[in-house]
Design an enzyme around this catalytic site. Structure first.
Site, PDB file in Angstrom:
ATOM      1  N   TRP A   1      22.194 -30.030 118.298  1.00 42.38           N
ATOM      2  CA  TRP A   1      22.232 -31.305 117.577  1.00 42.38           C
ATOM      3  C   TRP A   1      21.575 -32.442 118.345  1.00 42.38           C
ATOM      4  O   TRP A   1      21.383 -33.516 117.803  1.00 42.38           O
ATOM      5  CB  TRP A   1      23.707 -31.676 117.345  1.00 42.38           C
ATOM      6  CG  TRP A   1      24.554 -31.387 118.551  1.00 42.38           C
ATOM      7  CD1 TRP A   1      25.311 -30.258 118.754  1.00 42.38           C
ATOM      8  CD2 TRP A   1      24.673 -32.170 119.746  1.00 42.38           C
ATOM      9  NE1 TRP A   1      25.904 -30.303 120.005  1.00 42.38           N
ATOM     10  CE2 TRP A   1      25.529 -31.474 120.636  1.00 42.38           C
ATOM     11  CE3 TRP A   1      24.145 -33.399 120.166  1.00 42.38           C
ATOM     12  CZ2 TRP A   1      25.864 -31.954 121.907  1.00 42.38           C
ATOM     13  CZ3 TRP A   1      24.488 -33.873 121.432  1.00 42.38           C
ATOM     14  CH2 TRP A   1      25.332 -33.148 122.281  1.00 42.38           C
ATOM     15  N   ASN A   2      21.261 -32.253 119.639  1.00 41.42           N
ATOM     16  CA  ASN A   2      20.911 -33.443 120.441  1.00 41.42           C
ATOM     17  C   ASN A   2      19.555 -34.050 120.071  1.00 41.42           C
ATOM     18  O   ASN A   2      19.412 -35.270 120.073  1.00 41.42           O
ATOM     19  CB  ASN A   2      21.036 -33.167 121.943  1.00 41.42           C
ATOM     20  CG  ASN A   2      20.203 -32.011 122.420  1.00 41.42           C
ATOM     21  OD1 ASN A   2      19.746 -31.196 121.625  1.00 41.42           O
ATOM     22  ND2 ASN A   2      19.993 -31.926 123.715  1.00 41.42           N
TER      23      ASN A   2
ATOM     24  N   GLU B   1      16.596 -21.682 125.831  1.00 42.68           N
ATOM     25  CA  GLU B   1      16.467 -22.977 126.516  1.00 42.68           C
ATOM     26  C   GLU B   1      17.874 -23.541 126.590  1.00 42.68           C
ATOM     27  O   GLU B   1      18.423 -23.991 125.594  1.00 42.68           O
ATOM     28  CB  GLU B   1      15.509 -23.867 125.711  1.00 42.68           C
ATOM     29  CG  GLU B   1      14.931 -24.985 126.534  1.00 42.68           C
ATOM     30  CD  GLU B   1      15.848 -26.183 126.580  1.00 42.68           C
ATOM     31  OE1 GLU B   1      16.692 -26.233 127.501  1.00 42.68           O
ATOM     32  OE2 GLU B   1      15.738 -27.043 125.702  1.00 42.68           O
TER      33      GLU B   1
ATOM     34  N   CYS C   1      19.032 -32.003 127.696  1.00 44.70           N
ATOM     35  CA  CYS C   1      19.042 -30.939 128.709  1.00 44.70           C
ATOM     36  C   CYS C   1      18.217 -31.359 129.918  1.00 44.70           C
ATOM     37  O   CYS C   1      18.535 -31.007 131.042  1.00 44.70           O
ATOM     38  CB  CYS C   1      18.548 -29.633 128.114  1.00 44.70           C
ATOM     39  SG  CYS C   1      17.094 -29.811 127.105  1.00 44.70           S
TER      40      CYS C   1
HETATM   41  P1  NDP Z   1      26.457 -25.008 121.601  1.00 45.81           P
HETATM   42  O1  NDP Z   1      25.636 -24.293 122.578  1.00 45.81           O
HETATM   43  O2  NDP Z   1      27.792 -24.464 121.278  1.00 45.81           O
HETATM   44  O3  NDP Z   1      25.623 -25.148 120.222  1.00 45.81           O
HETATM   45  C1  NDP Z   1      24.229 -24.990 120.110  1.00 45.81           C
HETATM   46  C2  NDP Z   1      23.909 -24.090 118.922  1.00 45.81           C
HETATM   47  O4  NDP Z   1      24.396 -22.777 119.175  1.00 45.81           O
HETATM   48  C3  NDP Z   1      24.591 -24.539 117.630  1.00 45.81           C
HETATM   49  O5  NDP Z   1      23.761 -24.221 116.551  1.00 45.81           O
HETATM   50  C4  NDP Z   1      25.842 -23.690 117.610  1.00 45.81           C
HETATM   51  O6  NDP Z   1      26.388 -23.561 116.331  1.00 45.81           O
HETATM   52  C5  NDP Z   1      25.317 -22.387 118.148  1.00 45.81           C
HETATM   53  N1  NDP Z   1      26.309 -21.521 118.767  1.00 45.81           N
HETATM   54  C6  NDP Z   1      27.386 -21.880 119.504  1.00 45.81           C
HETATM   55  N2  NDP Z   1      28.051 -20.792 119.938  1.00 45.81           N
HETATM   56  C7  NDP Z   1      27.403 -19.712 119.455  1.00 45.81           C
HETATM   57  C8  NDP Z   1      27.615 -18.315 119.539  1.00 45.81           C
HETATM   58  N3  NDP Z   1      28.628 -17.793 120.216  1.00 45.81           N
HETATM   59  N4  NDP Z   1      26.756 -17.497 118.906  1.00 45.81           N
HETATM   60  C9  NDP Z   1      25.729 -18.012 118.223  1.00 45.81           C
HETATM   61  N5  NDP Z   1      25.463 -19.313 118.100  1.00 45.81           N
HETATM   62  C10 NDP Z   1      26.283 -20.175 118.719  1.00 45.81           C
HETATM   63  O7  NDP Z   1      26.602 -26.512 122.035  1.00 45.81           O
HETATM   64  P2  NDP Z   1      27.774 -27.558 121.712  1.00 45.81           P
HETATM   65  O8  NDP Z   1      27.376 -28.320 120.523  1.00 45.81           O
HETATM   66  O9  NDP Z   1      29.132 -26.963 121.652  1.00 45.81           O
HETATM   67  O10 NDP Z   1      27.666 -28.421 123.033  1.00 45.81           O
HETATM   68  C11 NDP Z   1      28.348 -27.939 124.202  1.00 45.81           C
HETATM   69  C12 NDP Z   1      27.490 -28.066 125.435  1.00 45.81           C
HETATM   70  O11 NDP Z   1      26.279 -27.330 125.293  1.00 45.81           O
HETATM   71  C13 NDP Z   1      27.002 -29.468 125.754  1.00 45.81           C
HETATM   72  O12 NDP Z   1      27.989 -30.223 126.349  1.00 45.81           O
HETATM   73  C14 NDP Z   1      25.830 -29.154 126.640  1.00 45.81           C
HETATM   74  O13 NDP Z   1      26.266 -28.838 127.932  1.00 45.81           O
HETATM   75  C15 NDP Z   1      25.240 -27.919 126.024  1.00 45.81           C
HETATM   76  N6  NDP Z   1      24.114 -28.230 125.126  1.00 45.81           N
HETATM   77  C16 NDP Z   1      22.849 -28.104 125.619  1.00 45.81           C
HETATM   78  C17 NDP Z   1      21.783 -28.433 124.832  1.00 45.81           C
HETATM   79  C18 NDP Z   1      20.384 -28.315 125.334  1.00 45.81           C
HETATM   80  O14 NDP Z   1      19.518 -29.045 124.861  1.00 45.81           O
HETATM   81  N7  NDP Z   1      20.102 -27.394 126.223  1.00 45.81           N
HETATM   82  C19 NDP Z   1      21.952 -28.944 123.488  1.00 45.81           C
HETATM   83  C20 NDP Z   1      23.311 -29.009 123.033  1.00 45.81           C
HETATM   84  C21 NDP Z   1      24.333 -28.654 123.847  1.00 45.81           C
HETATM   85  P3  NDP Z   1      27.657 -24.460 115.872  1.00 45.81           P
HETATM   86  O15 NDP Z   1      27.233 -25.882 115.952  1.00 45.81           O
HETATM   87  O16 NDP Z   1      27.911 -24.000 114.484  1.00 45.81           O
HETATM   88  O17 NDP Z   1      28.757 -24.121 116.840  1.00 45.81           O
END
Ligand code: NDP
Length: 455
Positions: A130-131, A228, A262
């Protein structure tokens, strides 16, 4: 099950979406694959013209898309406008360069002719966060379409409006039906989607935990992944740095997108002799940032995207303070039904604290003191992450040496904050993931690198 979008500025519910059942999900995957059967045969001219058209649609709708991001995940509108412009530039970059990246490469052998050709592979699943709800998707989608692939998107559950808007933008640009489809599903469905035989590969941007789960599943059915993941980028400030420039770059990097990037600078590693002066400059600049309603054009820092993530961040701050970090700015959860968190500065950060080893995904800066240059490099590399990094020094040759050979990261910048750019490869090492997005490296991730040999 429903997907509900919530405005992080005031906690109000924006809209409820019904998530797709598995049968409907499979139908969409099949539709995308049917579209691919024709799309893979489309000419370079057709693809380029459609990418240019998509850049136009993005620019025409930029204000509305920036407001959508502000409402669903709290990004200040000015930053949202920049994000949409970056997506448009990505379309133009691949329209101008895909031919060069994907043209056949003749290789001299004993054959009358031997060469490498880059063939599309089919439907790629993108699991996105979402970021940067547009940019993260476009940097996958544009090279995928340019290479003749099709895509399905499982976007983060808090930005369903953005996910549907992207599908609409592709359609409005004039691409054939179904070359890109949004799947409104929760993360519990991803594993079964990966198993589907028409899904040929997976790209994920998000947390390390989500990356591990997706890679484990994809590995079990032998499908390629690009990951990523998180980062805890180290910004090293050496004693001979221009401290004003360093503090300005470090603060801007830390606070971009409310600190939820990130590649934001997260650990600021400062040589002992200049740390006092650096802290003074950094403090003034952090304090001066305008926090407020993301719809207000003057706002520089909006709310965090979700209240639960803000609470998690605050927990990391509190735990670091318990272990000896000193909070000299921010560090308090404001009252009310919102997801705000103030720009926060932790000094005296040491090993054993969350602020030293974990990713702090919000506007919290960890300041770490280093004895000297060697110690600063050691601390920078003392991390499970390896996404971006930066070094500040007025000795350019020394800075280049440190950036190129010493810092363990997918990219290292000298006297500049880390930023993604369609012309440059982007990705990490260690638990920040693998594979590369953008540039010629990104477009080659999801193609069949095929050898053709004619006797
Ligand atoms: P997530 O990693 O949980 O979410 C990112 C995507 O992955 C979303 O579409 C999510 O779906 C999906 N997802 C989550 N868990 C699974 C799984 N087990 N199997 C398949 N898909 C999955 O991020 P969060 O929103 O919970 O944020 C938590 C932390 O992640 C942040 O605090 C940060 O540290 C990190 N993050 C890093 C990012 C980056 O740019 N590298 C971006 C966002 C978060 P759904 O939303 O439906 O759970």
């Amino acid at each position: 099950m429903s997907i509900i979008s919530i405005n992080p500025t005031n906690g109000s519910q924006i809209k409820t979406y019904t998530d797709l059942g598995f049968e409907e999900t499979v139908q969409k995957i099949e539709r995308a694959n049917t579209a691919w059967e024709s799309w893979k045969k489309s000419t370079r001219e057709t693809r380029n013209a459609l990418l240019i058209s998509m850049a136009g649609v993005l620019r025409k709708r930029s204000q509305e898309l920036a407001v959508l991001m502000a409402t669903e995940m709290g990004k200040p509108v000015t930053q949202g406008l920049d994000e949409v412009e970056k997506c448009a530039r990505c379309c133009e970059y691949y329209a101008e360069n895909a031919e060069k990246h994907l043209s056949d490469r003749i290789i001299e052998t004993e054959a009358s002719k031997s060469y490498v050709t880059f063939q599309p592979i089919g439907v790629v699943l993108a699991v996105m966060p979402w970021n940067f709800p547009f940019w993260q998707v476009f940097r996958f989608l544009v090279p995928a379409l340019a290479a003749g692939n099709c895509g399905v998107l499982k976007h983060a559950s808090n930005v369903p409006g953005c996910a549907l808007a992207i599908e609409e933008i592709v359609r409005q640009a004039g691409f054939p039906d179904d070359v890109f489809l949004t799947l409104l599903v929760g993360s519990d469905k991803v594993s079964k989607i990966i198993e589907h035989p028409l899904i040929k590969a997976v790209t994920l941007t998000g947390s390390t935990n989500a990356g591990i789960q997706v890679a484990t599943k994809a590995g079990s059915v032998l499908k390629k992944t690009v990951l990523e993941l998180g980062g805890s980028d180290a910004y090293v400030v050496l004693a001979d740095a221009d401290l004003e420039l360093a503090a300005e770059s470090c603060v801007n990097s830390r606070l971009i997108n409310g600190g939820q990037s990130c590649i934001a600078g997260k650990r600021f590693i400062i040589e002992k002799t200049v740390i006092e002066e650096f802290i003074k400059l950094f403090f003034q600049k952090m304090k001066a940032k305008r926090v407020g309603d993301p719809l207000d054009a003057a706002t520089e820092v909006g709310p965090q995207a979700r209240a639960d993530l803000r609470d998690e961040l605050h927990g990391q701050v509190e735990k670091s303070i318990e272990k000896g970090a000193v909070c000299i700015l921010g560090g308090e959860v404001p009252p009310g039904n919102n997801a705000f968190y103030p720009p926060t500065m932790l000094i005296n950060v040491k090993p054993g604290m969350p602020a030293y080893y974990e990713e702090l995904f919000g506007p919290v800066a960890s300041i770490i003191e280093a004895e000297d240059e060697a110690d600063a490099i050691r601390i920078a590399n003392d991390s499970i992450f390896g996404l971006g990094s930066a070094v500040f020094t007025q000795d350019i040759a020394k800075g280049e040496h440190i950036a190129a050979t010493e810092l363990q990261a997918g990219s290292s910048y000298v006297n500049h904050r880390v930023a993604s750019d369609p012309r440059l490869p982007f990705g990490g090492i260690k638990t920040s993931g693998y594979g590369r997005e953008l540039s010629d490296f990104g477009i080659h991730e999801f193609v069949n690198v095929k050898t053709v040999y004619i006797k």
